[in-house]
Design a protein around this motif. Structure first.
Motif, PDB file in Angstrom:
ATOM      1  N   SER A 185      47.005  52.166 -38.135  1.00  0.00           N
ATOM      2  CA  SER A 185      47.463  51.758 -36.802  1.00  0.00           C
ATOM      3  C   SER A 185      46.517  52.154 -35.683  1.00  0.00           C
ATOM      4  CB  SER A 185      48.852  52.344 -36.528  1.00  0.00           C
ATOM      5  OG  SER A 185      48.832  53.758 -36.612  1.00  0.00           O
ATOM      6  N   GLY A 186      45.332  52.646 -36.023  1.00  0.00           N
ATOM      7  CA  GLY A 186      44.365  53.021 -34.998  1.00  0.00           C
ATOM      8  C   GLY A 186      43.430  54.089 -35.515  1.00  0.00           C
ATOM      9  N   ARG A 200      47.341  59.720 -33.649  1.00  0.00           N
ATOM     10  CA  ARG A 200      46.630  58.498 -33.268  1.00  0.00           C
ATOM     11  C   ARG A 200      46.169  58.619 -31.820  1.00  0.00           C
ATOM     12  NH1 ARG A 200      47.619  54.174 -30.409  1.00  0.00           N
ATOM     13  NH2 ARG A 200      49.828  54.674 -30.181  1.00  0.00           N
ATOM     14  N   LEU A 238      43.628  47.937 -34.559  1.00  0.00           N
ATOM     15  CA  LEU A 238      45.066  47.686 -34.663  1.00  0.00           C
ATOM     16  C   LEU A 238      45.475  47.594 -36.128  1.00  0.00           C
ATOM     17  CD1 LEU A 238      44.821  44.916 -32.032  1.00  0.00           C
ATOM     18  CD2 LEU A 238      46.446  46.757 -31.718  1.00  0.00           C
ATOM     19  N   SER A 239      46.769  47.714 -36.376  1.00  0.00           N
ATOM     20  CA  SER A 239      47.299  47.536 -37.724  1.00  0.00           C
ATOM     21  C   SER A 239      47.792  46.111 -37.902  1.00  0.00           C
ATOM     22  CB  SER A 239      48.470  48.502 -37.970  1.00  0.00           C
ATOM     23  OG  SER A 239      49.117  48.189 -39.193  1.00  0.00           O
ATOM     24  N   GLY A 246      47.492  50.265 -30.871  1.00  0.00           N
ATOM     25  CA  GLY A 246      46.289  50.701 -31.553  1.00  0.00           C
ATOM     26  C   GLY A 246      45.470  51.682 -30.735  1.00  0.00           C
TER      27      GLY A 246
END
Length: 418
Positions: A185-186, A200, A238-239, A246
């Motif tokens: 996710s980042g 994150r 980003l995911s 992200g």
């Protein structure tokens, strides 16, 4: 040189999806649905896709069955086909949803590279065709990782090259943002698989991101970060599996990280080995022969360090790090070389790992290195080699101590705190 053109009207995003993001028909359908929704909302999009997860390895394995020493040109011709599968399938999925889309190879897009097969560099991008498609409301779906050289031969950009393709297109088209969709996710303060408290980062500076990528963080290829920094392309990780903002990689000192602690993350690199050659510095001819051998085998090394074998002996040696997978082939070449040049005894230590603190102004803060060594020492972890720069403090340890070292350092430098 890149031809830069900016379309008027809606925002333009170049979106790259990695192998796991398009690793199955189900995943391709999920991504296609996401792209279709963005298209209906008025976004202009250029997609860059990697080959489906595992496909590039499969193609290399096929080549190895024919000829383990196949020419780089033929390998590029072979492995570049992996991306053609994913882009064609994505175009079909979008077209079925009523979205006008067209799959394109690097040749069709006119991504021009040099002729270094297997590790080519992008030299120019012709945006005329892409711009024409966008103006017609067509979503271009570009094969990542590939281009064409001055002789018309297919080239590939090396592992992770699809990231670089995306950034190059974003730069040439003057896109509002280049978005790299992956299975995380980042960008995190360290590998969350090692330390669950890893945080994150909402934003990170280009200098720090580039250092983390070079030191082993797999989320972005170093070449893509350098390219984005050079051409000032806003870059976001980003995911493709979950919603979220992200991590934005941005310029200048305005990011929150510039005001935070000097250590901003921990990068790791596993499966390394240390090779020490005794007495090498007693002859410049031997040292030059070693460097020539490394260059010929395309072995990337670091920590080239002169070492005294002991306080009594004046004989110096050289010690350096390399990927463990390259050790055996290098040893064979060095043994051949020793028949004409007495290189001295070769000492190999396998199962090593590198742990790096990454941030800003680290070299100037001597206390940080002392603290790093104290933390490791308290965990009975021996730091075997050290390397420092303005943006990193790196040490080599036994791979078996890696998880313990990362968790201890992550806690000691309070990277789990906002």
């Amino acid at each position: 040189m890149l031809e830069k053109r900016k379309l008027s009207g809606s925002k333009l995003f170049v979106k790259k999806f990695g192998g796991t993001s398009v690793g199955s028909i189900e995943r391709i359908e999920v991504v296609a649905e996401q792209i279709a929704k963005s298209a209906h909302s008025g976004e202009q999009q250029v997609l860059v896709l990697s080959a489906m997860a595992g496909e590039t390895n499969r193609l290399f394995a096929l080549a190895a069955q024919i000829d383990p020493r196949a020419s780089a040109r033929e390998l590029d011709m072979l492995v570049s086909t992996g991306e053609q599968i994913s882009i064609a399938l994505m175009a079909m999925a979008l077209q079925r949803r009523g979205i006008k889309a067209r799959s394109l190879t690097g040749d069709q897009v006119q991504i021009h590279t040099n002729s270094q097969f297997g590790r080519a560099s992008i030299e120019s991008v012709d945006t005329a065709y892409l711009t024409s498609l966008l103006e017609q409301g067509i979503v271009p779906i570009v094969a990542g990782f590939q281009g064409i050289d001055p002789n018309g031969d297919v080239t590939t950009l090396g592992r992770g090259g699809s990231d670089t393709t995306a950034v190059a297109l974003a730069a040439a088209l003057r896109a509002d943002e280049c978005q790299i969709f992956t299975d995380v996710s980042g960008v995190f303060t360290t590998d969350p698989n090692i330390d669950s408290s890893a945080r994150r980062l909402d934003v990170i500076g280009f200098d720090v991101m580039l250092e983390m990528a070079k030191l082993g963080a797999k989320v972005l290829h170093p070449d893509s970060v350098e390219y984005a920094q050079r051409f000032k392309v806003p870059l976001r990780v980003l995911s493709s599996f979950e919603a979220g903002q992200g991590t934005l990689i941005q310029f200048g000192d305005e990011s929150e990280l510039a005001m935070a602690a000097s250590v901003q993350g921990i990068a790791i690199n596993k499966a390394l080995a240390t090779l020490t050659i005794e007495g090498l510095f007693t002859s410049s001819e031997r040292y030059q022969a070693l460097l020539a051998c490394l260059a010929r085998l395309e072995v990337d090394v670091e920590f080239i360090t002169p070492l005294k074998l002991n306080e009594i002996s004046p004989v110096e040696s050289v010690s350096f790090m390399l990927a463990e997978a390259k050790v055996d082939i290098l040893l064979h070449e060095l043994e051949v070389l020793s028949e004409s040049l007495d290189l001295g005894q070769l000492i190999v230590e396998r199962q090593r790992a590198k742990v790096s603190l990454v941030g800003k102004g680290l070299q100037a803060k001597v206390g940080l290195l002392t603290k790093m060594l104290d933390v490791l020492g308290n965990e009975t972890i021996h730091a075997k080699l050290l390397s420092t720069s303005e943006s990193k403090l790196s040490t080599v340890i036994d791979e078996r101590d890696l998880h313990k070292a990362v968790r201890a350092l992550h806690h000691a430098f309070e990277l789990n705190k906002v």
